[in-house]
Design an enzyme around this catalytic site. Sequence first.
Site, short mmCIF file in Angstrom:
data_model
loop_
_atom_site.label_atom_id
_atom_site.label_comp_id
_atom_site.label_asym_id
_atom_site.label_seq_id
_atom_site.Cartn_x
_atom_site.Cartn_y
_atom_site.Cartn_z
N ARG A 4 -11.27 70.91 88.89
CA ARG A 4 -10.46 69.78 88.42
C ARG A 4 -9.07 69.77 89.06
O ARG A 4 -8.51 68.70 89.31
CB ARG A 4 -10.40 69.79 86.89
CG ARG A 4 -11.74 69.44 86.31
CD ARG A 4 -11.81 69.39 84.79
NE ARG A 4 -13.13 68.88 84.41
CZ ARG A 4 -13.56 68.74 83.17
NH1 ARG A 4 -12.78 69.07 82.14
NH2 ARG A 4 -14.77 68.25 82.93
N TYR A 41 -15.39 61.36 88.92
CA TYR A 41 -16.20 62.60 88.95
C TYR A 41 -15.45 63.82 88.43
O TYR A 41 -14.28 63.75 88.13
CB TYR A 41 -16.86 62.83 90.31
CG TYR A 41 -16.05 63.01 91.58
CD1 TYR A 41 -14.71 63.31 91.59
CD2 TYR A 41 -16.71 62.89 92.81
CE1 TYR A 41 -14.03 63.50 92.79
CE2 TYR A 41 -16.04 63.06 94.01
CZ TYR A 41 -14.69 63.37 93.99
OH TYR A 41 -14.03 63.55 95.16
N GLU A 42 -16.19 64.88 88.27
CA GLU A 42 -15.65 66.13 87.69
C GLU A 42 -15.09 65.89 86.29
O GLU A 42 -14.08 66.46 85.89
CB GLU A 42 -14.58 66.70 88.64
CG GLU A 42 -14.36 68.19 88.53
CD GLU A 42 -15.64 69.00 88.65
OE1 GLU A 42 -16.43 68.76 89.58
OE2 GLU A 42 -15.87 69.87 87.78
N GLY A 43 -15.80 65.05 85.51
CA GLY A 43 -15.33 64.66 84.18
C GLY A 43 -14.45 63.43 84.29
O GLY A 43 -13.36 63.53 84.85
#
Lengths: 589, 589
Positions: free
Chosen positions: A300, A431-433
Amino acid sequence: MSDYRAPIEDMAFIIDEVLAVESVLGSLPRFEELGVGVDLTTALLDEAGKLAGDVLAPLRRAGDLQPATCADGKVTTSPGYNEALQQLGAGGWIGISADANYGGQGLPEIYNTAGTEMWNTANMALGLAPMLSSGAALAIAAHASDAQKQTYLEKMHTGEWMGTMNLTESGAGSDLGVMKTRAVPEGDHYRIYGQKIYITWGDHDATDNIIHLVLAKLPDAPEGSRGISLFIVPKFLVNADGSPGERNDVYPVSTEHKLGIHGSPTCVMAFGDTEGAIGYLLGEENQGLACMFTMMNEARLKVGIQGLSQSEGALQKATAYARERVQGGVPIIEHPDVKRMLLSMKALCEGMRAFAYSEAVTMDLAHSGPEDERRLAQSRLDLMIPVIKGWLTEVGMEVTSQGVQVHGGMGFVEETGAAQYLRDVRIAPIYEGTNGIQAADLVNRKLGRDGGATMESVQSAISETVAALKAADHTELAVVAQNLEQALAGHVESTQRMLAALGANKAAALGGSFDYMMQTGYLFGGWQLARGALVAAQRLAEGSDNTFYRTKMATARFYAEQILPRCESHALVAAQSEGALLDYPVDWI
Amino acid sequence: MSDYRAPIEDMAFIIDEVLAVESVLGSLPRFEELGVGVDLTTALLDEAGKLAGDVLAPLRRAGDLQPATCADGKVTTSPGYNEALQQLGAGGWIGISADANYGGQGLPEIYNTAGTEMWNTANMALGLAPMLSSGAALAIAAHASDAQKQTYLEKMHTGEWMGTMNLTESGAGSDLGVMKTRAVPEGDHYRIYGQKIYITWGDHDATDNIIHLVLAKLPDAPEGSRGISLFIVPKFLVNADGSPGERNDVYPVSTEHKLGIHGSPTCVMAFGDTEGAIGYLLGEENQGLACMFTMMNEARLKVGIQGLSQSEGALQKATAYARERVQGGVPIIEHPDVKRMLLSMKALCEGMRAFAYSEAVTMDLAHSGPEDERRLAQSRLDLMIPVIKGWLTEVGMEVTSQGVQVHGGMGFVEETGAAQYLRDVRIAPIYEGTNGIQAADLVNRKLGRDGGATMESVQSAISETVAALKAADHTELAVVAQNLEQALAGHVESTQRMLAALGANKAAALGGSFDYMMQTGYLFGGWQLARGALVAAQRLAEGSDNTFYRTKMATARFYAEQILPRCESHALVAAQSEGALLDYPVDWI
């Protein structure tokens, strides 16, 4: 040819002068033999800057025009990408902060972060390959058996092989618990069956082998997210001598036609369509999500850096254009509104960088700091990460869009390259949460789990910066102090309100979480710029006549006057999250 | 197939109930025989909605994938576009508000505005063709000789021919004064020589003829913008019987490869490469820019509508997805942050629509209202137009980006169609005067020319709405009143500050103009939604049980709580435009 020039002066200023990595990290056992300090910083940034500017950046537009393609079960990458990736690996950049016992360089994360910014500004689609690969390597380093580490790590750290992360399925995105991919035990390994989507660099011809990390469910696994295990699925099974052997039953089915990052093959991956893909359990059974979570902070942070990097690229391109383009008899950079846009872009870029780099050092302290300080550093890092991921990627959208705007009609023409920054960065808030998930994580987990104690300690640190700004008795710093103090006071209030809402009305807390995250990001960016301004003022007081220090002070003031006030609106919005937002029946939307 | 459904209920509510066009416009001499009122509104919106949804919208993605192309001096349009344009023309939609004596329908602008929203939501690239064409027709109607009107107008209003606007050159964009295109007198006409860029729908094969309006300089014309004349340059010279004759020396050279609106051919146009293009003076010599300015309000209103239209498309698509997509066991529309995004998109769409439509009626009053009220209406319109163009297109960027975000990873995949709204709308803040120019126009010309008097009268009207909201004695309306009152107070203050800066420090006024424009837009959008909420409350009090009225009240409240607070930050930023923004040397950027 590209005209990207890595912003080495600002990077080095933050790393060496503001964050003082030599004194903070240099004498830690893990780093003490590496000579962390000004010389190392200079050497690394120069080398990385050359690679990014001369090798990666010239491929940016080519990859956009000639995306990676998938046919007959294999992906062909964009022209020149494979060679550039090999150079990245050979230069030691992929494993720059990885374990030196397994082919890594063992350097602090802060240098990895600066490199990540450069690769991604130069070429975000290409920069995703080392990003995902080092993430996979990190998971193996953290959870694999010694034998597994011996088999995979060195080759991944040196870029001889690359790695991927296979999480999402068509019905399982933010909610991974409902995934359908299965793992069936078979002797010392498993057979994996299922389909994954959105797999970044899922297949390619840049390296001899690809090490897929795959989430799947064992037979009789518990329901939901507690029943997911993590597997190593090499594209080619590894022979006893370490060389790639038999082809495994994992193939790319197709690549997506995307808004941006065309040079990054986003694959649908089929596991086990014929005999079942052979996989090896990584870590414990049913602990797959927990294993993934251990490297989430790194991932993140890097996605946040992508928001910064596209902004930096947009800023450089827009500035060059605005100096050249004459309208009304003067270069448009002198038109007040164009100047406002460029300064806003610049202040946001430098604020994002100062903030994210500061927390890269926190990451180093959490991993390698003095034993008794690690826990605190980890708490701070955990709190900061959702803000970095969420805020930097939201700001990335704004700054890249402003970059287009500065170009006028030229910005809308693809040839200019300004629009590509906007298109490429658009994935970063997703993306990535998603950023909604980051905001919920910040409020619900990171604030909630210690009743705001970690946030309070950060607020105290900001308060100290305010005091130092006031004590400096300097007109420009006084303006920064005043605006920062006001933003801090608002943030203390918002935080209290969020904590209260968490107890009383969780939906209201979640409804206000996005604006709270943005408020927090703007504050932290301004804080770190203020710290830089203090250092710059000090240098000037000591007799330096470096204009760079004057720009740092002026930029901090611009941010304080023109960006920090945004905190106010976000606070007001977050404070009213209990009203119409909750009451509105979803059927009426 | 497309799933665009024109938001007829909201459109009709605004037109018939909030703006009450039947009583405001219905009895004006120009409209009295047309039966302006509920039945006409319903009939027009239904017809237009069908055409937009069934004919234009299904071509949106096709045009994106198969852009218009240019080869051998002609443009071939995207599949199906020509037929759709012919339907638009045959239905009377291109000339809907044009003079009935020349083939127009003579209807109020408010209906043209609703139609413009629909065409553009359904297909912005295609919608540009009638937009530019009716703009050219407007210039001819306003400035041409009777003979010229007879020659061109009816065919343009009925869509038999189309028109273009040729202003920009590679060195002359926002500053048209430096253009190089020349017009040489030759008997009763002129020969035109020069190259124009960014010519929307500059060439195509949809109609028998194209009427180009071209800015050029006469020999010995005064320097700069006072030396520009306007010419009619038909693609085919018109025979005495009105049919297209000899091919004129004007050709498309190429089309741009753009971020969005791929179906709209954006041409480089060459005039007079061989024998010189034959052109006819339109209006007076050296009055070309003034002639162009007379239709600028119409053009800028429509570009603002494009910001709304792409937002509406994004909202519809995102809402449908969020109802269907299940994560965590529920449709994601129920996740607080997704609900927040959708409501924010919806509130902004309805606020933009209410605001823009209200000023379309102001335009009708300025053109066709009672003689003694026209001047006031024109002043108000002049003040509103830069806000509509600037604010709606900025908000358009935000809402279309949120539309992508709601889709998660799917939003980044082009097949979904969400990203196209973002790509298409990105031109709207740029063309027809960049938003920086709108902001400068608002502050420097529109505020400055009457010392803020017109703005003050609008503020008084908002104050009356606040009073009515309070008088209604209703919980939901009281919340709206409170937030609106606060935003209004801030705006009164900002306006005073801007007026003072105009006198004292013009660069500071211009530097703060963008944020002032945004503050103004958010306030006006909230005001018009509040007016709608008052009407809705009245209907409910009268016994209606229409859920629609409840949603209008709830949306106004959401806007007041979650959008209006943005005014605060913009005010704070605009107020500090005299600091670092001015002091910062441009060399330091």
